[in-house]
Design an enzyme around this catalytic site. Structure first.
Site, short mmCIF file in Angstrom:
data_model
loop_
_atom_site.label_atom_id
_atom_site.label_comp_id
_atom_site.label_asym_id
_atom_site.label_seq_id
_atom_site.Cartn_x
_atom_site.Cartn_y
_atom_site.Cartn_z
N ASN A 90 -116.48 31.54 17.02
CA ASN A 90 -117.26 31.14 16.00
C ASN A 90 -117.31 32.19 14.76
O ASN A 90 -118.14 31.89 13.83
CB ASN A 90 -118.64 31.18 16.81
CG ASN A 90 -119.94 31.13 15.89
OD1 ASN A 90 -120.19 30.22 15.29
ND2 ASN A 90 -120.29 32.15 15.67
N TYR A 155 -112.70 29.62 1.77
CA TYR A 155 -113.57 29.06 2.86
C TYR A 155 -113.30 27.80 3.27
O TYR A 155 -112.75 27.40 4.57
CB TYR A 155 -114.93 29.36 2.46
CG TYR A 155 -116.15 29.08 3.64
CD1 TYR A 155 -115.76 29.64 4.73
CD2 TYR A 155 -116.82 27.91 3.53
CE1 TYR A 155 -116.75 29.51 5.87
CE2 TYR A 155 -117.73 27.53 4.61
CZ TYR A 155 -117.69 28.50 5.97
OH TYR A 155 -118.46 28.18 6.74
N LYS A 159 -111.30 26.28 6.65
CA LYS A 159 -111.93 25.61 7.66
C LYS A 159 -111.12 24.17 7.87
O LYS A 159 -111.21 23.29 8.91
CB LYS A 159 -113.39 25.00 7.41
CG LYS A 159 -114.29 26.29 7.46
CD LYS A 159 -114.38 26.94 8.90
CE LYS A 159 -115.53 28.04 8.76
NZ LYS A 159 -115.61 28.63 10.49
P1 NAD Z 1 -123.35 35.07 10.10
O1 NAD Z 1 -122.97 35.62 9.05
O2 NAD Z 1 -124.71 35.02 10.46
O3 NAD Z 1 -122.43 35.69 11.63
C1 NAD Z 1 -121.31 35.62 11.66
C2 NAD Z 1 -120.88 36.26 12.65
O4 NAD Z 1 -119.39 36.46 12.62
C3 NAD Z 1 -121.40 37.58 13.25
O5 NAD Z 1 -121.80 37.44 14.75
C4 NAD Z 1 -120.45 38.54 12.72
O6 NAD Z 1 -120.62 39.60 13.90
C5 NAD Z 1 -119.11 37.85 12.80
N1 NAD Z 1 -118.21 38.42 12.02
C6 NAD Z 1 -118.19 38.60 10.76
N2 NAD Z 1 -117.19 39.02 10.20
C7 NAD Z 1 -116.35 39.55 11.36
C8 NAD Z 1 -115.23 40.29 11.57
N3 NAD Z 1 -114.61 40.87 10.72
N4 NAD Z 1 -114.80 40.30 13.00
C9 NAD Z 1 -115.52 39.89 14.06
N5 NAD Z 1 -116.55 39.31 13.89
C10 NAD Z 1 -116.89 39.15 12.58
O7 NAD Z 1 -122.89 33.48 10.30
P2 NAD Z 1 -123.39 31.92 10.70
O8 NAD Z 1 -123.83 31.33 9.70
O9 NAD Z 1 -123.92 32.19 12.03
O10 NAD Z 1 -121.74 31.47 10.94
C11 NAD Z 1 -121.06 31.42 12.30
C12 NAD Z 1 -120.12 30.53 11.96
O11 NAD Z 1 -120.71 29.19 11.74
C13 NAD Z 1 -118.91 30.89 11.06
O12 NAD Z 1 -117.73 30.53 11.44
C14 NAD Z 1 -119.26 29.85 9.87
O13 NAD Z 1 -118.03 29.63 8.90
C15 NAD Z 1 -119.74 28.70 10.40
N6 NAD Z 1 -120.59 27.87 9.58
C16 NAD Z 1 -121.79 28.40 9.05
C17 NAD Z 1 -122.53 27.49 8.44
C18 NAD Z 1 -124.01 27.74 7.84
O14 NAD Z 1 -124.62 27.10 7.17
N7 NAD Z 1 -124.59 29.08 8.36
C19 NAD Z 1 -122.15 26.18 8.02
C20 NAD Z 1 -121.01 25.72 8.35
C21 NAD Z 1 -120.27 26.80 9.35
#
Ligand code: NAD
Length: 247
Positions: A90, A155, A159
């Protein structure tokens, strides 16, 4: 019904947002959960918050872009529990700059975490799942993997790669009873979205037929389903969880 009791579940990017809620959801369903974060402080913060909720979870902060480091930590987990049943890839970072303001290093950094890191965790965990005669790998994709997005090219590119990785690995691992699926969230209320400007978000919400942005629990629920025996005949899918957003 979900049958997740005592399953060993590893969640990368588990310290906040979607990953943190996923950790909670699996714990509440009886799983033994291990969260990964990017650094010691954020892992400790997440574990302390879970402790206050009386949830016993352990955490590590391997460098996901380094195969040897990931492999070392997953071996530690395997040695402790004797099995790893579910891996949820994730962790991810996003981008919003136009291509002229994006360096090749920026592009490579996104691919490194959003794609190469998934290769590393999968490669390291698959031998344990094969030994266990089964397992589940889940990847966090995004709705931009279907529609693209008008800036931040790394990005959506990453994906799209996650989807290809998911579908291909699903075919490779099906004979071993290892299912591989992805969830493609729409706009979810996390820090990642909070960092985007109002001008970017508000018009997007107007295009969502269900009329709201998603919650981290919406995504965690999809992961629970896909990890469970209820999804035992589902592999190689990218499940959209997006209120039917089409942007
Ligand atoms: P967030 O930024 O709140 O959390 C990101 C997580 O990734 C954190 O736990 C962080 O520790 C970890 N992370 C970031 N950089 C890192 C690194 N270099 N090494 C290890 N861990 C790392 O993000 P989120 O919104 O919870 O997103 C989680 C996933 O969901 C991601 O893959 C994101 O692309 C995807 N996503 C999010 C959304 C959204 O709207 N929030 C939409 C589509 C997809």
């Amino acid at each position: 019904m979900l049958n997740l009791e005592n399953k060993v579940v590893v969640v990368t990017g588990g310290t906040r947002g979607i990953g943190f809620e996923t950790v909670r959801a699996f714990y509440e369903n009886g799983a033994k959960v291990i969260l990964f974060g990017s650094k010691e402080e954020s892992v400790d913060k997440a574990l302390n918050e879970l402790k206050r909720e009386k949830k016993e979870v352990i955490g590590y902060y391997p460098n996901l872009t380094n195969y040897d480091d990931v492999s070392r930590v997953l071996k530690k987990i395997y040695d402790k529990y004797g099995h790893i049943d579910v891996l949820i890839n994730n962790a991810g970072i996003s981008a919003k700059e136009r291509i002229e303001n994006t360096t090749s290093e920026d592009f490579a950094k996104i691919m490194d975490l959003n794609v190469n890191a998934i290769f590393n965790t999968c490669k390291a965990v698959i031998p344990y799942m094969k030994e266990n005669k089964g397992g589940v790998i889940l990847n966090t994709s995004s709705m931009v993997s279907i529609y693209g997005q008008p800036s931040g090219i790394g990005y959506p590119s990453s994906k799209f790669a996650v989807n290809g990785f998911t579908k291909s690995l699903a075919r490779e691992l099906a004979p071993y009873n290892i299912r591989v699926n992805a969830v493609a969230p729409g706009i979810i209320n996390t820090d990642m979205v909070a960092s985007l400007s109002k001008e970017m978000i508000e018009p997007l919400i107007k295009t969502i037929p269900l009329g709201r942005i998603g919650t981290p629990r919406d995504i965690a629920n999809a992961f629970l389903f896909l990890a469970s025996d209820m999804a035992s005949y589902i592999t190689g899918v990218v499940l959209s969880v997006d209120g039917s957003a089409r942007s």
